[in-house]
Scaffold this motif. Structure first.
Motif, short mmCIF file in Angstrom:
data_model
loop_
_atom_site.label_atom_id
_atom_site.label_comp_id
_atom_site.label_asym_id
_atom_site.label_seq_id
_atom_site.Cartn_x
_atom_site.Cartn_y
_atom_site.Cartn_z
N GLY A 108 0.81 -1.22 0.00
CA GLY A 108 0.00 0.00 0.00
C GLY A 108 0.84 1.26 0.00
N ILE A 109 2.10 1.14 -0.35
CA ILE A 109 3.02 2.28 -0.27
C ILE A 109 2.66 3.33 -1.33
CG2 ILE A 109 5.42 3.04 -0.49
CD1 ILE A 109 6.15 0.14 0.39
N ALA A 110 2.41 4.52 -0.85
CA ALA A 110 2.10 5.64 -1.74
C ALA A 110 3.41 6.31 -2.19
CB ALA A 110 1.24 6.66 -1.00
N PRO A 111 3.35 7.08 -3.26
CA PRO A 111 4.54 7.81 -3.71
C PRO A 111 4.94 8.93 -2.75
CG PRO A 111 2.87 7.73 -5.45
CD PRO A 111 2.24 7.19 -4.20
N VAL A 112 4.01 9.37 -1.90
CA VAL A 112 4.24 10.49 -0.97
C VAL A 112 3.64 10.15 0.39
CG1 VAL A 112 4.26 12.25 -2.81
CG2 VAL A 112 2.10 11.62 -1.72
N GLY A 113 3.86 11.05 1.35
CA GLY A 113 3.27 10.86 2.67
C GLY A 113 4.18 10.11 3.62
N HIS A 114 5.47 10.14 3.33
CA HIS A 114 6.46 9.43 4.16
C HIS A 114 7.00 10.36 5.24
CE1 HIS A 114 6.96 7.83 -0.14
NE2 HIS A 114 6.08 7.07 0.48
N PRO A 115 7.64 9.81 6.26
CA PRO A 115 8.20 10.65 7.33
C PRO A 115 9.19 11.70 6.81
CG PRO A 115 8.20 8.36 8.00
CD PRO A 115 7.81 8.38 6.55
N ALA A 116 9.93 11.36 5.76
CA ALA A 116 10.87 12.28 5.13
C ALA A 116 10.88 11.96 3.63
CB ALA A 116 12.27 12.11 5.71
N PRO A 117 11.19 12.94 2.79
CA PRO A 117 11.24 12.67 1.35
C PRO A 117 12.23 11.54 1.04
CG PRO A 117 11.35 15.02 1.77
CD PRO A 117 11.50 14.34 3.10
N LEU A 118 11.87 10.71 0.08
CA LEU A 118 12.74 9.61 -0.34
C LEU A 118 13.31 9.90 -1.72
CD1 LEU A 118 10.53 6.51 0.57
CD2 LEU A 118 12.39 7.51 1.90
N ARG A 119 14.57 9.52 -1.93
CA ARG A 119 15.12 9.58 -3.28
C ARG A 119 14.24 8.69 -4.14
NH1 ARG A 119 21.34 8.25 -5.13
NH2 ARG A 119 21.10 9.10 -7.23
N THR A 120 13.80 9.22 -5.29
CA THR A 120 12.80 8.52 -6.09
C THR A 120 13.17 8.50 -7.56
OG1 THR A 120 11.08 9.22 -4.53
CG2 THR A 120 10.34 8.46 -6.70
N LEU A 121 13.01 7.32 -8.16
CA LEU A 121 13.10 7.16 -9.61
C LEU A 121 11.69 6.88 -10.11
CD1 LEU A 121 16.23 4.84 -10.03
CD2 LEU A 121 16.14 7.34 -10.15
N VAL A 122 11.31 7.51 -11.23
CA VAL A 122 9.99 7.30 -11.82
C VAL A 122 10.19 6.67 -13.19
CG1 VAL A 122 7.79 8.34 -12.48
CG2 VAL A 122 9.11 9.31 -10.57
N ASP A 123 9.67 5.48 -13.35
CA ASP A 123 9.81 4.70 -14.57
C ASP A 123 9.24 5.44 -15.78
OD1 ASP A 123 9.92 2.68 -16.49
OD2 ASP A 123 8.81 1.23 -15.28
N ARG A 124 10.09 5.65 -16.78
CA ARG A 124 9.64 6.34 -18.00
C ARG A 124 8.54 5.57 -18.72
NH1 ARG A 124 15.38 7.97 -18.88
NH2 ARG A 124 15.42 10.22 -18.55
N ALA A 125 8.42 4.27 -18.48
CA ALA A 125 7.35 3.48 -19.12
C ALA A 125 5.97 4.00 -18.73
CB ALA A 125 7.49 2.01 -18.74
N LEU A 126 5.85 4.64 -17.56
CA LEU A 126 4.56 5.18 -17.12
C LEU A 126 4.11 6.35 -17.99
CD1 LEU A 126 5.14 5.00 -13.28
CD2 LEU A 126 3.55 3.59 -14.62
N GLU A 127 5.06 6.97 -18.69
CA GLU A 127 4.75 8.12 -19.53
C GLU A 127 3.84 7.74 -20.71
OE1 GLU A 127 7.25 12.05 -20.93
OE2 GLU A 127 8.29 10.14 -20.84
N ALA A 128 3.79 6.46 -21.03
CA ALA A 128 2.96 5.99 -22.15
C ALA A 128 1.47 6.03 -21.84
CB ALA A 128 3.37 4.56 -22.52
N TYR A 129 1.13 6.24 -20.58
CA TYR A 129 -0.27 6.22 -20.15
C TYR A 129 -0.73 7.62 -19.79
CZ TYR A 129 0.68 1.28 -19.98
OH TYR A 129 1.05 0.02 -20.33
N GLU A 130 -1.91 7.99 -20.29
CA GLU A 130 -2.47 9.30 -19.97
C GLU A 130 -2.77 9.40 -18.48
OE1 GLU A 130 -6.52 11.73 -21.06
OE2 GLU A 130 -5.57 10.56 -22.64
N GLU A 131 -3.21 8.28 -17.90
CA GLU A 131 -3.52 8.24 -16.48
C GLU A 131 -2.91 6.97 -15.90
OE1 GLU A 131 -7.48 9.45 -14.42
OE2 GLU A 131 -7.72 7.34 -14.99
#
Length: 162
Positions: A108-131
């Motif tokens: 259930g881990i969300a991209p945000v809402g953590h105790p402190a910001p986390l170093r994050t990589l966002v998969d470019r494959a997600l860019e293929a989807y409008e949502e």
């Protein structure tokens, strides 16, 4: 207590707003009737392609937490990711490491809402989807977003992670 009132979901909603997420995405946070701890289960519940699910995976990168938001359609190449972040070793984190870093449980881990910001990589494959859909802090909460919004709200780095 209704699941959308769960403190972890509320923390994610607050972090989305603070991070500048589109209000329509925040308002569309939904709690599914069943737990969806895999991309396939989430895709089936939402009626979307598995690739449109943004899996939030936490890795141990030389002892530091690393969040990888990856398309549900493939697996993260940890050797490739190690090279991207300059780590000697990147491995799946143990549940207690994940809980400490995120304040949330695996599945259930969300991209945000953590105790402190986390170093994050966002998969470019997600860019293929409008949502795309991401977890909302508990195993049956999800919200819609976009690739660009994920990069912005997490201060993430777009990357090819598979």
């Amino acid at each position: 207590m209704p699941a959308q009132d769960h403190p972890k979901v509320q923390k994610v909603i607050a972090a989305l707003r603070e991070g500048g997420a589109a209000e329509e995405h925040v308002e569309r946070m939904q709690v599914l009737p069943d737990v969806v701890t895999t991309a396939a289960a989430a895709a089936e519940a939402l009626g979307v392609e598995v690739g449109a699910i943004a899996n939030s995976l936490v890795f141990d990168a030389d002892g530091d937490p690393l969040l990888v938001l990856t398309s549900g359609a493939h697996r993260v190449d940890t050797a490739k990711v190690a090279g991207l972040v300059g780590a000697a070793v990147v491995r799946r984190a143990k549940p207690d490491f994940v809980a400490t870093a995120t304040g949330q449980a695996i599945g259930g881990i969300a991209p945000v809402g953590h105790p402190a910001p986390l170093r994050t990589l966002v998969d470019r494959a997600l860019e293929a989807y409008e949502e795309v859909w991401a977890a909302g802090g508990i195993a049956h909460a999800v919200f819609p977003t976009t690739f660009a919004e994920l990069v912005a709200i997490t201060d993430g780095t777009p990357a090819d992670v598979a």
